[in-house]
Design an enzyme around this catalytic site. Structure first.
Site, PDB file in Angstrom:
ATOM      1  N   ASN A 426       0.835  -1.195   0.000  1.00  0.00           N
ATOM      2  CA  ASN A 426       0.000   0.000   0.000  1.00  0.00           C
ATOM      3  C   ASN A 426       0.874   1.251   0.000  1.00  0.00           C
ATOM      4  O   ASN A 426       1.564   1.541   0.979  1.00  0.00           O
ATOM      5  CB  ASN A 426      -0.895   0.036   1.241  1.00  0.00           C
ATOM      6  CG  ASN A 426      -1.705   1.323   1.319  1.00  0.00           C
ATOM      7  OD1 ASN A 426      -2.690   1.498   0.616  1.00  0.00           O
ATOM      8  ND2 ASN A 426      -1.279   2.255   2.166  1.00  0.00           N
ATOM      9  N   GLU A 427       0.902   1.961  -1.124  1.00  0.00           N
ATOM     10  CA  GLU A 427       1.449   3.314  -1.294  1.00  0.00           C
ATOM     11  C   GLU A 427       2.962   3.422  -1.209  1.00  0.00           C
ATOM     12  O   GLU A 427       3.502   4.532  -1.246  1.00  0.00           O
ATOM     13  CB  GLU A 427       0.796   4.297  -0.302  1.00  0.00           C
ATOM     14  CG  GLU A 427      -0.702   4.443  -0.512  1.00  0.00           C
ATOM     15  CD  GLU A 427      -1.358   5.548   0.286  1.00  0.00           C
ATOM     16  OE1 GLU A 427      -2.493   5.919  -0.047  1.00  0.00           O
ATOM     17  OE2 GLU A 427      -0.732   6.045   1.255  1.00  0.00           O
ATOM     18  N   ASN A 428       3.684   2.305  -1.158  1.00  0.00           N
ATOM     19  CA  ASN A 428       5.128   2.417  -0.996  1.00  0.00           C
ATOM     20  C   ASN A 428       5.846   2.761  -2.296  1.00  0.00           C
ATOM     21  O   ASN A 428       6.844   3.483  -2.274  1.00  0.00           O
ATOM     22  CB  ASN A 428       5.686   1.127  -0.406  1.00  0.00           C
ATOM     23  CG  ASN A 428       5.188   0.897   1.003  1.00  0.00           C
ATOM     24  OD1 ASN A 428       4.694   1.819   1.657  1.00  0.00           O
ATOM     25  ND2 ASN A 428       5.302  -0.331   1.481  1.00  0.00           N
ATOM     26  N   SER A 472      -0.495  -0.700  -4.810  1.00  0.00           N
ATOM     27  CA  SER A 472      -1.595   0.231  -5.019  1.00  0.00           C
ATOM     28  C   SER A 472      -1.235   1.526  -4.306  1.00  0.00           C
ATOM     29  O   SER A 472      -1.021   1.521  -3.083  1.00  0.00           O
ATOM     30  CB  SER A 472      -2.894  -0.347  -4.452  1.00  0.00           C
ATOM     31  OG  SER A 472      -3.992   0.473  -4.741  1.00  0.00           O
ATOM     32  N   HIS A 491      -4.971   6.152  -6.092  1.00  0.00           N
ATOM     33  CA  HIS A 491      -5.433   6.651  -4.797  1.00  0.00           C
ATOM     34  C   HIS A 491      -5.688   8.144  -4.938  1.00  0.00           C
ATOM     35  O   HIS A 491      -4.800   8.898  -5.336  1.00  0.00           O
ATOM     36  CB  HIS A 491      -4.397   6.399  -3.710  1.00  0.00           C
ATOM     37  CG  HIS A 491      -4.221   4.956  -3.361  1.00  0.00           C
ATOM     38  ND1 HIS A 491      -3.566   4.536  -2.225  1.00  0.00           N
ATOM     39  CD2 HIS A 491      -4.627   3.824  -3.994  1.00  0.00           C
ATOM     40  CE1 HIS A 491      -3.570   3.217  -2.179  1.00  0.00           C
ATOM     41  NE2 HIS A 491      -4.199   2.759  -3.253  1.00  0.00           N
TER      42      HIS A 491
END
Length: 822
Positions: A426-428, A472, A491
């Site tokens: 997630n978002e890395n 993501s 996102h």
């Protein structure tokens, strides 16, 4: 046959190191297993509820202390050739000892552990699990490997533990320790099933099961010939496993099985699959494994097209518009989440029209009860690997832990047909590009090798029936921005952080994996969490139960685009909840109307883990916010919205059902006092899983005086209402409401008739009684229209009681002390 003895009783907890209040030192308290130090200390009356008031701040010492769990073994299983001590989950850094002898150590919450104790367990044996503070482990590793960037000032990226337990922008900092999943003694002889890895597919109408097995044998069992039988219903296949062979594969063809479909696309057919291990010479059953499986195919379509790159989930060759929600752990103290609670929360999701749940990477791999409920309800599961919002070192010992964790959980979860996607993080990947990480890291490892190397390799090896995606958001290539809306999952957070929600209309992402808007929880939830506080938006407790950076400032700025400033706490709570529902309606309505270019919306978030102001649709006490009820409209199979294309208003008729939809939209431009100024009938005919966009006729779509006119579009029970100006500029009349009630055995029906145009009427049932619920959210009525609201959990109310819990935008925008509008 393998025999199992649960070890659930007789446990105690004591402080083993670190600072603690005097009444905690040198005492042992009863402990629940599974459980955690926080829940045990609360049960013993040694710490207050961390969810109330500011108690969380006074309990940081708990997470920095060391704790010992201890029990005396007296209920022993029947003997066998091998006896093993099995922990399904230890949180997190632990040393396991039996009668003072160290059996082993652990450093990963997301794995299970098995220790050979053959011949070492007797009645009266003392079992001890000593937990070292996760801070000690994480900070020590950080000192050795060097600092890595992190979205929060806690070292969660240095230990394989639930990241959000260290605090998040919606969660408390409660760094737990404990035996958080079941523990047992197992005895067995000859051989047992160590791994069962069923690859389940469908080919030309035939169900295919390839059961890849790993066996463990005793010394004597190494020379035994075994049999393995795999059965699905009446269909069976048996293979002989010769001595020394520990990795047999059994293939089974199931003719014409009923397929598993996501909800709204077909039935959720589940088939019991059993794997039986037996001694070939004697026929004795040695071990058995049983799960429910589903026959379906899954594909992630990422093909290039005229709009960029697709991101569309296909089940049984059918593209699915994902009506999704993000899932976080349902309680910060995990062992309080029972199978019944999982089922209730997921029932709530299904009842809201949700068909996809994303298990977010800062939490846990959930219990089987979660995935089994999704199997039954037809909820597709997108499963993140557990990496979120930080740079993760790739050196040892973390790399070995990550691989072992991934291998175990892929195998553990793969029987569930609801699981359709593995996601790397997630978002890395986004963080590396946009959050200054690249410069700060200066070449240090940060997790890319996990997301683009290790994890896809593990999934390809162990679970090739499902797609893997690196992260993501992720656009598919470093040649593009990681959060490029034209490629892959996006996102959308700039809208909440810096802009108004109307900016959702500026983009057509291929798939919106996170977007959201905050609102406070229900009044009763806040009141229970802050029992002695005068509630104000800026009171100490309300601010403490708001974890987002400048969260209330963003709420207030979001309100200022649409509403006059609230004058009271009650107005603030109501209007922020209205604004949350309106924001999500704006995004979902727009993105659904762009199907199939946009193939899904995944709301941040479905649930909360404690009482807090957050993006959730269901608050930390399980109470639905108005957003939840709005989701039921937005995620229904059929949706009617008024949109804008090329500067002109249009009707978007969205049919995600499996049947054609024909009808007529009645479009009216109406004065606030009820007079119809213009109207038109717009016929439509929409194919299944399709959207039709139709122009609003010229004479209806343009406002003459936007301060006193509304545009109303109706077809059947579906409605969309559009104002021509912000609510703060609209000339709202004072709300005139006639209210009548009728008794029900467990509640009442409330009939509300509007004498004026009434915008976003809300009955806050929890203000009548904390346990009271309602079946409706925000309701807009034209003059003379009525609605019926069912209230459960309260039967005796007065007219004054009801009027006090009825809120409307009119009441907040049309009061006498507002500036007069000219």
């Amino acid at each position: 046959m393998t025999r199992s003895t649960p070890l659930t009783s007789g446990w105690t907890l004591r402080l083993a190191g670190g600072e603690a209040p005097a009444d905690v030192r040198h005492v042992a308290v009863p402990a629940q297993v599974p459980g955690s130090c926080h829940t045990d200390l609360m049960a013993a009356g040694l710490i207050p509820d961390p969810y109330q008031d500011l108690n969380e701040l006074a309990l940081t010492w708990v997470g920095r202390a060391d704790w010992e769990y201890r029990t005396i073994l007296d209920d022993l299983p029947e003997p066998g050739e091998r006896t093993e001590l099995v922990f399904d989950g230890l949180d997190t850094v632990a040393a396991v000892s039996l009668d003072g002898d160290l059996l082993g150590t652990t450093r990963n919450m997301h794995r299970s552990y098995r220790f050979d104790v053959t011949g070492r367990v007797t009645a009266g044996s003392v079992l001890s699990v000593l937990f070292t503070s996760a801070y000690t482990e994480a900070e020590g590793l950080r000192d050795r490997l060097g600092s890595r960037p992190n979205a929060y000032p806690e070292p969660f990226n240095y230990v394989r533990k639930m990241a959000c337990g260290f605090g998040w922008d919606w969660g408390p900092t409660l760094v737990t320790a404990g035996i958080w999943r079941p523990v047992r003694l197992e005895t067995w002889s000859t051989a047992r099933l160590a791994v069962v890895r069923p690859l389940v597919t469908v080919h030309n109408g035939t169900g295919k099961v390839a059961a890849h097995l790993e066996l463990v044998r005793t010394d004597s069992g190494r020379h035994h010939t075994l049999t393995v039988t795999v059965a699905v219903g009446a269909t069976t296949a048996t293979v002989t496993v010769p001595a020394l062979d520990d990795k047999p594969v059994v293939h089974l063809d199931v003719p014409d099985p009923a397929l598993w479909w996501p909800r709204g696309y077909g039935e959720q057919a589940l088939h019991t699959c059993t794997v039986t291990l037996a001694d070939a010479a004697t026929g004795e059953v040695l071990d058995r494994w049983e799960r429910r499986i589903g026959f379906r195919t899954v594909e992630l379509d990422t093909a290039r097209d005229d709009h960029g790159s697709a991101f569309t989930v296909k089940v049984n060759d059918t593209p699915v518009f994902a009506r999704g929600v993000n899932w976080i752990p349902d309680d910060a103290l995990l062992t309080r989440v029972t199978p019944e609670r999982y089922r209730h929360r997921l029932d709530q999701a299904a009842d809201a029209g949700v068909n996809l749940v994303r298990v977010w990477g800062g939490g846990i791999y959930e219990d089987h009860a979660f995935y089994s409920a999704c199997d039954e309800l037809g909820l597709l599961v997108w499963q993140d690997f557990l990496f979120a919002c930080a740079a993760y070192p790739e050196e040892q010992p973390l790399r070995g832990e990550v691989e072992a964790e991934a291998r175990e959980n892929v195998v553990r979860l793969m029987p569930h047909p609801s699981l359709v996607l593995w996601n790397g993080n997630n978002e890395n990947l986004w963080g590396f590009r946009d959050w200054g990480w690249e410069t700060e890291l200066a070449g240090d490892s940060w997790g890319e090798g996990y997301y683009l190397g290790l994890l896809p390799r593990v999934v390809a090896e162990l679970d090739p029936t499902r797609p893997y995606y690196p992260g993501s958001p992720w656009s598919g290539s470093w040649d593009r921005h990681p959060n490029d809306p034209a490629h892959g999952p996006t996102h959308s957070w700039e809208v909440w952080n810096r802009r108004d929600y109307t900016d959702y209309l500026a983009d057509v992402p291929r798939f919106v994996a996170e977007f959201g808007w905050q609102a406070p929880p229900a009044y009763a939830t806040l009141r229970a969490a802050l029992p002695n506080e005068e509630l104000r938006p800026d009171s100490a407790g309300v601010l403490h139960h708001q974890k987002a950076e400048d969260g209330n400032g963003k709420l207030d700025r979001g309100l200022s685009h649409h509403f006059a400033s609230p004058r009271t706490f009650d107005e603030w709570l109501y209007l922020t909840q209205v604004n949350q529902a309106r924001a999500i309606a704006t995004g979902v309505g727009h993105w659904r109307s762009q199907w199939p270019v946009c193939a899904g919306t995944v709301l941040w978030q479905l649930n909360d883990c404690w009482p807090v102001t957050s993006w959730a649709a269901i608050d930390g006490a399980g109470r639905p916010k108005p957003l939840y009820h709005e989701l039921r409209r937005l995620y229904a199979d059929r949706l009617l919205t008024v949109q804008t294309r090329d500067g002109k208003r249009v009707l978007a008729v969205d049919n995600q059902s499996d049947r054609p939809w024909e009808g007529t939209v009645h479009v009216r431009r109406v004065l606030v006092e009820g007079t119809t100024l213009a109207e038109a009938a717009v016929p439509f005919a929409v194919a299944p899983r399709a959207v039709q966009v139709l122009p609003v006729p010229t004479g209806v779509r343009e406002f003459t005086d936007p301060r006193i006119e509304v545009l109303v579009a109706d077809t059947g029970e579906l409605r969309d209402v559009v104002l021509g100006c912000p609510d703060s500029e609209f000339d709202y009349p004072a709300a005139e409401l006639e209210v009548t009630t009728a008794r029900l055995p467990d509640g009442l029906t409330v009939t509300i008739t509007a004498g004026t145009f009434v915008r976003d009427l809300l009955l806050q049932a929890d203000r009548l009684a904390p346990a009271a619920t309602t079946d409706r959210g925000l309701i807009t009525l034209l003059p003379g229209e009525s609605c019926v609201v069912t209230v459960r959990g309260v039967t005796e109310v007065t007219a004054a009681d009801l009027r006090a819990v009825l809120f409307t935008v009119n009441d907040t925008q049309s009061a006498l002390d507002r500036p007069q509008r000219v």
